[in-house]
Design an enzyme around this catalytic site. Structure first.
Site, PDB file in Angstrom:
ATOM      1  N   LYS A 272      43.027  72.916  -5.143  1.00  0.00           N
ATOM      2  CA  LYS A 272      43.094  73.184  -3.696  1.00  0.00           C
ATOM      3  C   LYS A 272      44.481  72.799  -3.182  1.00  0.00           C
ATOM      4  O   LYS A 272      44.811  71.625  -3.048  1.00  0.00           O
ATOM      5  CB  LYS A 272      42.035  72.394  -2.920  1.00  0.00           C
ATOM      6  CG  LYS A 272      41.853  72.999  -1.526  1.00  0.00           C
ATOM      7  CD  LYS A 272      41.530  72.024  -0.438  1.00  0.00           C
ATOM      8  CE  LYS A 272      42.701  71.391   0.230  1.00  0.00           C
ATOM      9  NZ  LYS A 272      43.593  72.236   1.022  1.00  0.00           N
TER      10      LYS A 272
ATOM     11  N   CYS B  34      57.835  61.965  -1.149  1.00  0.00           N
ATOM     12  CA  CYS B  34      57.097  60.692  -1.196  1.00  0.00           C
ATOM     13  C   CYS B  34      58.007  59.548  -1.612  1.00  0.00           C
ATOM     14  O   CYS B  34      57.839  58.420  -1.186  1.00  0.00           O
ATOM     15  CB  CYS B  34      55.918  60.806  -2.151  1.00  0.00           C
ATOM     16  SG  CYS B  34      56.382  61.319  -3.804  1.00  0.00           S
TER      17      CYS B  34
ATOM     18  N   GLU C  26      55.498  55.612   6.968  1.00  0.00           N
ATOM     19  CA  GLU C  26      56.162  56.756   6.337  1.00  0.00           C
ATOM     20  C   GLU C  26      56.429  57.823   7.405  1.00  0.00           C
ATOM     21  O   GLU C  26      55.511  58.265   8.088  1.00  0.00           O
ATOM     22  CB  GLU C  26      55.251  57.332   5.247  1.00  0.00           C
ATOM     23  CG  GLU C  26      55.895  58.466   4.487  1.00  0.00           C
ATOM     24  CD  GLU C  26      54.964  59.068   3.444  1.00  0.00           C
ATOM     25  OE1 GLU C  26      53.793  59.349   3.776  1.00  0.00           O
ATOM     26  OE2 GLU C  26      55.408  59.264   2.304  1.00  0.00           O
TER      27      GLU C  26
HETATM   28  P1  NAP Z   1      47.497  65.197   3.245  1.00  0.00           P
HETATM   29  O1  NAP Z   1      47.365  65.563   4.664  1.00  0.00           O
HETATM   30  O2  NAP Z   1      46.865  63.936   2.763  1.00  0.00           O
HETATM   31  O3  NAP Z   1      46.933  66.461   2.418  1.00  0.00           O
HETATM   32  C1  NAP Z   1      46.989  66.506   1.013  1.00  0.00           C
HETATM   33  C2  NAP Z   1      45.910  67.444   0.524  1.00  0.00           C
HETATM   34  O4  NAP Z   1      44.624  66.900   0.817  1.00  0.00           O
HETATM   35  C3  NAP Z   1      45.947  68.817   1.204  1.00  0.00           C
HETATM   36  O5  NAP Z   1      45.592  69.810   0.264  1.00  0.00           O
HETATM   37  C4  NAP Z   1      44.879  68.662   2.278  1.00  0.00           C
HETATM   38  O6  NAP Z   1      44.357  69.894   2.726  1.00  0.00           O
HETATM   39  C5  NAP Z   1      43.841  67.847   1.520  1.00  0.00           C
HETATM   40  N1  NAP Z   1      42.874  67.141   2.357  1.00  0.00           N
HETATM   41  C6  NAP Z   1      43.002  66.771   3.654  1.00  0.00           C
HETATM   42  N2  NAP Z   1      41.874  66.134   4.071  1.00  0.00           N
HETATM   43  C7  NAP Z   1      41.027  66.115   3.015  1.00  0.00           C
HETATM   44  C8  NAP Z   1      39.715  65.605   2.801  1.00  0.00           C
HETATM   45  N3  NAP Z   1      39.041  64.964   3.776  1.00  0.00           N
HETATM   46  N4  NAP Z   1      39.141  65.753   1.593  1.00  0.00           N
HETATM   47  C9  NAP Z   1      39.806  66.364   0.586  1.00  0.00           C
HETATM   48  N5  NAP Z   1      41.051  66.889   0.729  1.00  0.00           N
HETATM   49  C10 NAP Z   1      41.660  66.751   1.927  1.00  0.00           C
HETATM   50  O7  NAP Z   1      49.022  65.107   2.796  1.00  0.00           O
HETATM   51  P2  NAP Z   1      50.171  66.158   3.103  1.00  0.00           P
HETATM   52  O8  NAP Z   1      50.561  66.012   4.539  1.00  0.00           O
HETATM   53  O9  NAP Z   1      49.791  67.496   2.592  1.00  0.00           O
HETATM   54  O10 NAP Z   1      51.340  65.613   2.153  1.00  0.00           O
HETATM   55  C11 NAP Z   1      52.222  64.623   2.528  1.00  0.00           C
HETATM   56  C12 NAP Z   1      51.820  63.294   1.912  1.00  0.00           C
HETATM   57  O11 NAP Z   1      51.757  63.414   0.495  1.00  0.00           O
HETATM   58  C13 NAP Z   1      52.840  62.217   2.183  1.00  0.00           C
HETATM   59  O12 NAP Z   1      52.204  61.019   2.536  1.00  0.00           O
HETATM   60  C14 NAP Z   1      53.549  62.059   0.847  1.00  0.00           C
HETATM   61  O13 NAP Z   1      54.131  60.800   0.648  1.00  0.00           O
HETATM   62  C15 NAP Z   1      52.432  62.310  -0.107  1.00  0.00           C
HETATM   63  N6  NAP Z   1      52.955  62.674  -1.436  1.00  0.00           N
HETATM   64  C16 NAP Z   1      52.843  61.763  -2.458  1.00  0.00           C
HETATM   65  C17 NAP Z   1      53.374  62.067  -3.706  1.00  0.00           C
HETATM   66  C18 NAP Z   1      53.281  61.099  -4.851  1.00  0.00           C
HETATM   67  O14 NAP Z   1      53.434  61.527  -5.997  1.00  0.00           O
HETATM   68  N7  NAP Z   1      53.048  59.815  -4.621  1.00  0.00           N
HETATM   69  C19 NAP Z   1      54.001  63.290  -3.915  1.00  0.00           C
HETATM   70  C20 NAP Z   1      54.089  64.183  -2.853  1.00  0.00           C
HETATM   71  C21 NAP Z   1      53.554  63.861  -1.611  1.00  0.00           C
HETATM   72  P3  NAP Z   1      44.897  70.551   4.116  1.00  0.00           P
HETATM   73  O15 NAP Z   1      46.331  70.874   3.878  1.00  0.00           O
HETATM   74  O16 NAP Z   1      44.041  71.738   4.295  1.00  0.00           O
HETATM   75  O17 NAP Z   1      44.724  69.504   5.178  1.00  0.00           O
END
Ligand code: NAP
Length: 497
Positions: free
Chosen positions: A177, A286, A387
């Site tokens: 997803k 990240c 962040e």
């Molecule tokens: P996010 O809002 O947490 O979303 C990540 C994924 O989770 C998306 O596919 C999102 O779908 C899905 N999601 C949201 N709510 C969910 C739920 N209740 N149950 C299951 N899945 C759900 O994060 P983002 O804004 O896309 O990405 C930015 C974040 O990712 C930042 O905090 C960044 O630091 C982190 N990140 C970490 C790494 C690492 O390796 N540590 C690498 C890259 C990014 P939707 O888009 O449809 O909401």
């Protein structure tokens, strides 16, 4: 570049079809225009994908493959990505507004990830372990079943590959997803995987709402493992749901990574590394080095030079090869970044560079944000703790090793750290004292697929990449085989024996 988007369908277990969920709008934020509208997946689509995945995963046609046969699918996926780098880069740049240089590199990295895990699969041994009697003891590894891979928007194809490659290599099926802001490149990956002849059902791509489709995946009884990259709050919610099912979950989450500049560093190397560490990917990374600690003896001069270098960065269109800092992914995200700069001002911070949208008229329609440096805040300020996920760097002074280690570790996140000094012994000792999954010494944001990656604390649980990355998608089993042919003495059987 003359490229086109494909149609609006999702990929459910080998079948291209309209999803039953709310439509998903992909935008090119650099120009403020719509790319395309996809039919989004629904929870029912997730159920269908999982049911077909379960059957395909258990099928002897997949389970019976020798490692080198399974690996051949991954090699073909790698070749398929390599043959389509330009198209993948274009799609990803349109979907995320990243520069083409970056999206080409992400595509090449995804190809490398599939190639690497094919090689790991072919060269991984099960173990005969040391027995304590007349028997053989073996440690073997088996697939888990159906894996849910949930990815964020900032480096979609690289995040997808880091989950899909080891999960398939390990003999699982995968339901992916992608984030709603960046669904297109994952569907392109589905086309490439389909062309390799991978048995249908082993791979699905379900763009759709996280709250509906993501949640359904995590809670579904037939999902055996969740691999998640995204925000910390989402990760916490997923971990709770996985705990109810007692299934393994890996969480690659956010960061607020410290970069430490000692007064004995090579300042030009440090400045180049810091610029790259925070402002590449427009800070939407990240591992962005978003908290900078500079030793007080060089603070004023060093920060002045860094500000000058930051002002010289080229902010521009993602398809312009001169661009260093491109548009953010979405106008909503720019509003969030701008909100943090406003907060920094309220907290008493001084904006030394940037601080808002660029003036250039040709960028007015996009979600651009200038590379920004903020000083005058204490490490306890919200701007220094949370962040921001944009091109915003906070700069703070420190007096010595003890002081900087304490400040750097005083944060919930523990993803990465950068250290700049000519004193290798000091770098090593400080690196060991910092709570972070990755430490870079006199460099930043360097990666190797062979080296494990992950975070501590609010930055997550588990590691991806490296040889152990394959085992993370397998179930270990211990097998004892008796070689003595003797009845157990405790039983005293047969009678009189
Ligand atoms: P996010 O809002 O947490 O979303 C990540 C994924 O989770 C998306 O596919 C999102 O779908 C899905 N999601 C949201 N709510 C969910 C739920 N209740 N149950 C299951 N899945 C759900 O994060 P983002 O804004 O896309 O990405 C930015 C974040 O990712 C930042 O905090 C960044 O630091 C982190 N990140 C970490 C790494 C690492 O390796 N540590 C690498 C890259 C990014 P939707 O888009 O449809 O909401």
């Amino acid at each position: 570049m003359s490229q086109e988007f494909r149609d609006d369908r999702i990929f459910v277990a080998g079948e291209w079809r309209k999803g039953g969920g709310a439509p998903i709008r992909s935008v090119f934020a650099a120009e403020g225009v719509e790319n395309t509208v996809l039919s989004g997946a629904s929870a029912a689509d997730a159920d269908a994908a999982i049911e077909r995945a379960r059957a395909a995963q258990a099928d002897p046609a997949w389970q019976g493959l020798k490692p080198h046969e399974r690996a051949s699918y991954l090699y073909r996926i790698s070749e398929g990505i390599s043959a389509n780098i330009e198209r993948i880069a274009w799609i990803q740049s349109r979907d995320t507004s990243k520069t083409l240089a970056e999206t080409r590199a992400l595509a090449a990295s995804a190809a490398g990830t599939f190639r690497y895990f094919a090689a790991v699969l072919e060269t991984s041994d099960d173990l005969l372990t040391v027995p304590r009697g007349d028997y053989l003891t073996a440690s073997v590894h088996e697939p888990l079943g159906v894996v849910a891979a949930i990815t964020p928007w900032n480096s979609p194809i690289a995040s997808d590959a880091q989950k899909v490659a080891p999960a398939l290599a390990a003999g699982n099926a995968v339901v992916l997803k992608p984030a709603s802001w960046s669904p297109l490149v994952s569907l392109e990956l589905a086309h490439i995987i389909e062309e390799t002849g991978l048995p249908p059902g082993l791979f699905s791509v379900l763009p759709g709402s996280g709250r509906e489709v993501g949640d359904r995946l995590v809670r579904h009884p037939d999902i055996a493992r969740v691999s998640f990259t995204g925000g910390t709050e989402t990760g916490r919610a997923l971990a709770r749901a996985a705990a109810d099912k007692l299934i393994p979950v890996s969480l690659e989450l956010g960061g607020k990574s410290p970069t430490i500049v000692f007064d004995d560093c090579d300042e030009d190397l440090a400045i180049a590394g810091i610029l790259f560490g925070i402002f590449s990917s427009s800070g939407q990374s990240c591992i962005a080095g978003s908290r900078l600690f500079v030793q007080d003896s060089i603070y004023d001069r060093f920060v002045a030079r860094l500000v000058e270098a930051t002002r010289a960065l080229v902010v521009g269109h993602p398809f312009d090869p001169r661009t260093q800092v491109s548009s953010l992914i979405h106008a909503d995200h720019r509003a969030s970044v701008a909100g943090y700069v406003a907060l920094a001002r309220e907290e008493g911070g001084e904006v030394l560079a940037g601080g808002g949208a660029p003036d250039a008229p040709d960028l007015a329609g996009g979600a651009y944000f200038e590379p920004t440096i903020i000083a005058g805040l204490d490490n306890s300020a919200r701007t220094c703790r949370e962040e921001i996920f944009g091109p915003v760097l906070v700069v703070m002074p420190f007096s010595g090793v003890e002081d900087v280690v304490a400040q750097a570790n005083d944060n919930d996140y523990g993803l990465a750290c950068g250290i700049w000094s000519r004193d290798q012994r000091k770098c090593w000792q400080v690196g060991r004292a910092i709570r972070a999954g990755t430490v870079w010494i006199n460099t930043y944001k360097q990666f190797s697929i062979s080296t494990p990656f992950g975070g501590d604390g609010a930055s997550g649980i588990g590691r991806e990449k490296g040889r152990a990355g394959l085992r993370a998608y397998q179930r270990q089993k211990s097998v004892y085989t008796d070689l003595s042919g003797q009845p157990h003495p405790w039983a005293r059987w047969p009678a009189g024996a």
